[in-house]
Design a protein around this motif. Structure first.
Motif, PDB file in Angstrom:
ATOM      1  N   PRO A 180     -63.278  91.522  51.567  1.00  0.00           N
ATOM      2  CA  PRO A 180     -64.570  91.571  51.224  1.00  0.00           C
ATOM      3  C   PRO A 180     -65.379  90.487  51.450  1.00  0.00           C
ATOM      4  O   PRO A 180     -65.145  89.215  50.769  1.00  0.00           O
ATOM      5  CB  PRO A 180     -64.693  92.742  50.294  1.00  0.00           C
ATOM      6  N   GLY A 181     -66.642  89.452  52.212  1.00  0.00           N
ATOM      7  CA  GLY A 181     -66.897  88.652  52.066  1.00  0.00           C
ATOM      8  C   GLY A 181     -66.494  87.781  53.658  1.00  0.00           C
ATOM      9  O   GLY A 181     -67.747  86.625  53.110  1.00  0.00           O
ATOM     10  N   TYR A 182     -65.701  87.885  54.031  1.00  0.00           N
ATOM     11  CA  TYR A 182     -65.143  86.747  54.651  1.00  0.00           C
ATOM     12  C   TYR A 182     -66.186  86.473  55.793  1.00  0.00           C
ATOM     13  O   TYR A 182     -66.615  85.947  56.180  1.00  0.00           O
ATOM     14  CB  TYR A 182     -63.906  87.314  55.238  1.00  0.00           C
ATOM     15  N   GLU A 183     -66.801  87.795  56.606  1.00  0.00           N
ATOM     16  CA  GLU A 183     -67.122  87.825  57.659  1.00  0.00           C
ATOM     17  C   GLU A 183     -68.673  87.420  57.478  1.00  0.00           C
ATOM     18  O   GLU A 183     -69.805  87.107  57.980  1.00  0.00           O
ATOM     19  CB  GLU A 183     -67.526  89.325  58.086  1.00  0.00           C
ATOM     20  N   LEU A 184     -69.109  87.690  55.877  1.00  0.00           N
ATOM     21  CA  LEU A 184     -70.265  87.512  55.615  1.00  0.00           C
ATOM     22  C   LEU A 184     -70.222  86.110  55.528  1.00  0.00           C
ATOM     23  O   LEU A 184     -71.504  84.408  55.951  1.00  0.00           O
ATOM     24  CB  LEU A 184     -71.227  87.669  54.048  1.00  0.00           C
ATOM     25  N   LEU A 185     -69.049  84.852  54.757  1.00  0.00           N
ATOM     26  CA  LEU A 185     -69.552  83.750  54.283  1.00  0.00           C
ATOM     27  C   LEU A 185     -69.622  82.629  56.444  1.00  0.00           C
ATOM     28  O   LEU A 185     -69.969  81.338  57.277  1.00  0.00           O
ATOM     29  CB  LEU A 185     -68.119  83.275  54.342  1.00  0.00           C
ATOM     30  N   GLU A 186     -68.127  83.844  57.161  1.00  0.00           N
ATOM     31  CA  GLU A 186     -68.260  83.140  58.232  1.00  0.00           C
ATOM     32  C   GLU A 186     -69.517  83.186  58.987  1.00  0.00           C
ATOM     33  O   GLU A 186     -69.558  82.680  60.001  1.00  0.00           O
ATOM     34  CB  GLU A 186     -67.028  83.499  59.673  1.00  0.00           C
ATOM     35  N   SER A 187     -70.290  84.333  58.773  1.00  0.00           N
ATOM     36  CA  SER A 187     -71.891  84.174  60.202  1.00  0.00           C
ATOM     37  C   SER A 187     -72.597  83.543  59.543  1.00  0.00           C
ATOM     38  O   SER A 187     -73.835  83.294  60.211  1.00  0.00           O
ATOM     39  CB  SER A 187     -72.487  85.744  59.779  1.00  0.00           C
ATOM     40  N   ARG A 188     -72.063  82.501  58.311  1.00  0.00           N
ATOM     41  CA  ARG A 188     -72.958  81.658  58.170  1.00  0.00           C
ATOM     42  C   ARG A 188     -72.465  80.386  58.654  1.00  0.00           C
ATOM     43  O   ARG A 188     -72.818  79.096  57.730  1.00  0.00           O
ATOM     44  CB  ARG A 188     -73.078  81.594  56.264  1.00  0.00           C
ATOM     45  N   GLY A 189     -71.288  80.475  59.084  1.00  0.00           N
ATOM     46  CA  GLY A 189     -71.350  79.126  59.719  1.00  0.00           C
ATOM     47  C   GLY A 189     -69.980  78.323  58.771  1.00  0.00           C
ATOM     48  O   GLY A 189     -69.551  76.962  58.972  1.00  0.00           O
ATOM     49  N   LEU A 190     -69.023  79.276  57.604  1.00  0.00           N
ATOM     50  CA  LEU A 190     -68.495  78.627  56.326  1.00  0.00           C
ATOM     51  C   LEU A 190     -67.243  79.075  57.361  1.00  0.00           C
ATOM     52  O   LEU A 190     -66.973  79.758  57.584  1.00  0.00           O
ATOM     53  CB  LEU A 190     -69.006  79.408  55.621  1.00  0.00           C
ATOM     54  N   GLU A 191     -65.776  78.592  56.517  1.00  0.00           N
ATOM     55  CA  GLU A 191     -64.304  78.346  56.946  1.00  0.00           C
ATOM     56  C   GLU A 191     -63.938  77.998  55.300  1.00  0.00           C
ATOM     57  O   GLU A 191     -63.961  77.993  54.563  1.00  0.00           O
ATOM     58  CB  GLU A 191     -63.993  77.519  57.649  1.00  0.00           C
ATOM     59  N   LEU A 192     -63.276  79.614  55.181  1.00  0.00           N
ATOM     60  CA  LEU A 192     -62.386  79.892  53.936  1.00  0.00           C
ATOM     61  C   LEU A 192     -61.225  80.118  54.090  1.00  0.00           C
ATOM     62  O   LEU A 192     -60.917  81.161  54.814  1.00  0.00           O
ATOM     63  CB  LEU A 192     -63.215  81.134  53.183  1.00  0.00           C
ATOM     64  N   PRO A 193     -60.415  78.977  54.100  1.00  0.00           N
ATOM     65  CA  PRO A 193     -58.663  79.646  54.007  1.00  0.00           C
ATOM     66  C   PRO A 193     -58.206  80.973  53.895  1.00  0.00           C
ATOM     67  O   PRO A 193     -58.709  81.593  52.504  1.00  0.00           O
ATOM     68  CB  PRO A 193     -58.019  78.393  53.656  1.00  0.00           C
ATOM     69  N   ARG A 194     -57.848  82.103  54.292  1.00  0.00           N
ATOM     70  CA  ARG A 194     -57.688  83.551  54.918  1.00  0.00           C
ATOM     71  C   ARG A 194     -55.981  83.187  53.621  1.00  0.00           C
ATOM     72  O   ARG A 194     -55.214  81.833  52.942  1.00  0.00           O
ATOM     73  CB  ARG A 194     -57.056  84.233  55.256  1.00  0.00           C
ATOM     74  N   ASP A 195     -55.843  84.423  52.369  1.00  0.00           N
ATOM     75  CA  ASP A 195     -54.535  83.976  51.820  1.00  0.00           C
ATOM     76  C   ASP A 195     -53.260  84.024  52.145  1.00  0.00           C
ATOM     77  O   ASP A 195     -52.552  82.905  51.877  1.00  0.00           O
ATOM     78  CB  ASP A 195     -54.169  85.666  51.182  1.00  0.00           C
ATOM     79  N   ALA A 196     -52.608  83.962  53.933  1.00  0.00           N
ATOM     80  CA  ALA A 196     -51.802  83.747  54.844  1.00  0.00           C
ATOM     81  C   ALA A 196     -51.860  82.257  55.171  1.00  0.00           C
ATOM     82  O   ALA A 196     -50.526  81.084  54.716  1.00  0.00           O
ATOM     83  CB  ALA A 196     -51.810  84.515  55.383  1.00  0.00           C
ATOM     84  N   GLU A 197     -52.969  81.439  54.654  1.00  0.00           N
ATOM     85  CA  GLU A 197     -53.306  79.841  55.619  1.00  0.00           C
ATOM     86  C   GLU A 197     -52.559  79.522  53.669  1.00  0.00           C
ATOM     87  O   GLU A 197     -52.548  78.172  53.889  1.00  0.00           O
ATOM     88  CB  GLU A 197     -54.376  79.534  55.558  1.00  0.00           C
ATOM     89  N   LEU A 198     -53.421  79.590  52.696  1.00  0.00           N
ATOM     90  CA  LEU A 198     -53.303  79.524  51.672  1.00  0.00           C
ATOM     91  C   LEU A 198     -51.759  79.366  50.713  1.00  0.00           C
ATOM     92  O   LEU A 198     -50.852  78.152  50.236  1.00  0.00           O
ATOM     93  CB  LEU A 198     -53.542  79.946  49.785  1.00  0.00           C
ATOM     94  N   ALA A 199     -51.486  80.439  51.430  1.00  0.00           N
ATOM     95  CA  ALA A 199     -49.974  80.587  51.217  1.00  0.00           C
ATOM     96  C   ALA A 199     -49.295  79.628  51.625  1.00  0.00           C
ATOM     97  O   ALA A 199     -47.558  78.884  51.105  1.00  0.00           O
ATOM     98  CB  ALA A 199     -49.315  81.908  51.112  1.00  0.00           C
ATOM     99  N   ALA A 200     -48.916  79.964  52.820  1.00  0.00           N
ATOM    100  CA  ALA A 200     -48.570  78.912  53.795  1.00  0.00           C
ATOM    101  C   ALA A 200     -48.723  77.273  53.401  1.00  0.00           C
ATOM    102  O   ALA A 200     -47.372  76.652  53.082  1.00  0.00           O
ATOM    103  CB  ALA A 200     -49.349  78.614  55.487  1.00  0.00           C
ATOM    104  N   SER A 201     -49.627  76.912  52.840  1.00  0.00           N
ATOM    105  CA  SER A 201     -49.863  75.734  52.225  1.00  0.00           C
ATOM    106  C   SER A 201     -49.356  75.244  51.238  1.00  0.00           C
ATOM    107  O   SER A 201     -49.010  73.975  50.772  1.00  0.00           O
ATOM    108  CB  SER A 201     -51.679  75.358  52.029  1.00  0.00           C
ATOM    109  N   VAL A 202     -48.613  76.023  50.094  1.00  0.00           N
ATOM    110  CA  VAL A 202     -48.188  75.582  49.180  1.00  0.00           C
ATOM    111  C   VAL A 202     -47.152  76.067  49.667  1.00  0.00           C
ATOM    112  O   VAL A 202     -45.688  75.048  48.853  1.00  0.00           O
ATOM    113  CB  VAL A 202     -48.550  77.530  48.366  1.00  0.00           C
ATOM    114  N   GLY A 203     -46.358  76.256  50.493  1.00  0.00           N
ATOM    115  CA  GLY A 203     -44.677  76.507  50.931  1.00  0.00           C
ATOM    116  C   GLY A 203     -44.453  75.138  51.934  1.00  0.00           C
ATOM    117  O   GLY A 203     -43.638  74.810  51.274  1.00  0.00           O
ATOM    118  N   VAL A 204     -45.129  74.549  52.584  1.00  0.00           N
ATOM    119  CA  VAL A 204     -45.774  73.001  52.810  1.00  0.00           C
ATOM    120  C   VAL A 204     -45.759  72.217  51.676  1.00  0.00           C
ATOM    121  O   VAL A 204     -44.726  70.975  51.486  1.00  0.00           O
ATOM    122  CB  VAL A 204     -46.213  72.798  53.865  1.00  0.00           C
TER     123      VAL A 204
END
Length: 168
Positions: free
Chosen positions: A33-57
């Motif tokens: 919840p809330g991701y679409e609100l941030l995106e509608s304001r032009g913000l990019e926030l990494p999703r959980d999968a992106e964060l997990a992949a970053s940790v894996g890297v």
């Protein structure tokens, strides 16, 4: 690797990758919840999968080993259906899925994935691989408030699957 509880799952997935059991770590973007609100304001926030992949890297897994499927999954069932669709589209025949989840979630998630993958035109074996980094204590779950909540919620969700969701 299923989204959800956090670092315990990516640690478990990385272990399986490093031990040579899995050539790829596949995840589905989950809805929050809330991701679409941030995106509608032009913000990019990494999703959980992106964060997990970053940790894996950071733990040494090559970036190309991660596959993040779009989908805004709201449930384990959504993840199972999205991964099933992905496997339908793959030319190379995947015959095994190592399902990384938390200990308390492993039984229900495996049932959901076996049900979803049953729709493929080939057999895909589901091997439940609960992460050893999860602090759930199956031997005395009733002695911990958090573990009790987890068990009750899992059985409630399992009942919902059998009574409602699998018929949709």
């Amino acid at each position: 690797m299923l989204m959800g509880s956090g670092p315990d799952r990516i640690l478990g997935a990385v272990d399986l990758y490093e031990q040579g059991y899995a050539p790829r770590i596949v995840m589905v973007d989950n809805w929050q919840p809330g991701y679409e609100l941030l995106e509608s304001r032009g913000l990019e926030l990494p999703r959980d999968a992106e964060l997990a992949a970053s940790v894996g890297v950071q733990l040494g897994v090559p970036e190309e080993a991660f596959i993040i499927l779009p989908g805004n999954a709201r449930s384990t069932q959504d993840e199972a259906l999205i991964i099933t669709q992905y496997l339908k589209e793959q030319q190379a025949g995947v015959d095994k899925v190592l399902l990384v989840s938390s200990k308390f979630h492993s039984k229900r998630s495996a049932k959901l994935f076996r049900w979803a993958l049953g729709g493929l035109n080939r057999e895909v074996k589901v091997l439940s691989c609960p992460t050893s980094y999860d602090d759930f204590n199956a031997a005395s779950w009733w002695q911990s408030r958090e573990d009790t909540k987890r068990v009750v919620l899992e059985y409630t969700k399992l009942a919902n699957f059998y009574l409602v969701d699998r018929w949709r």
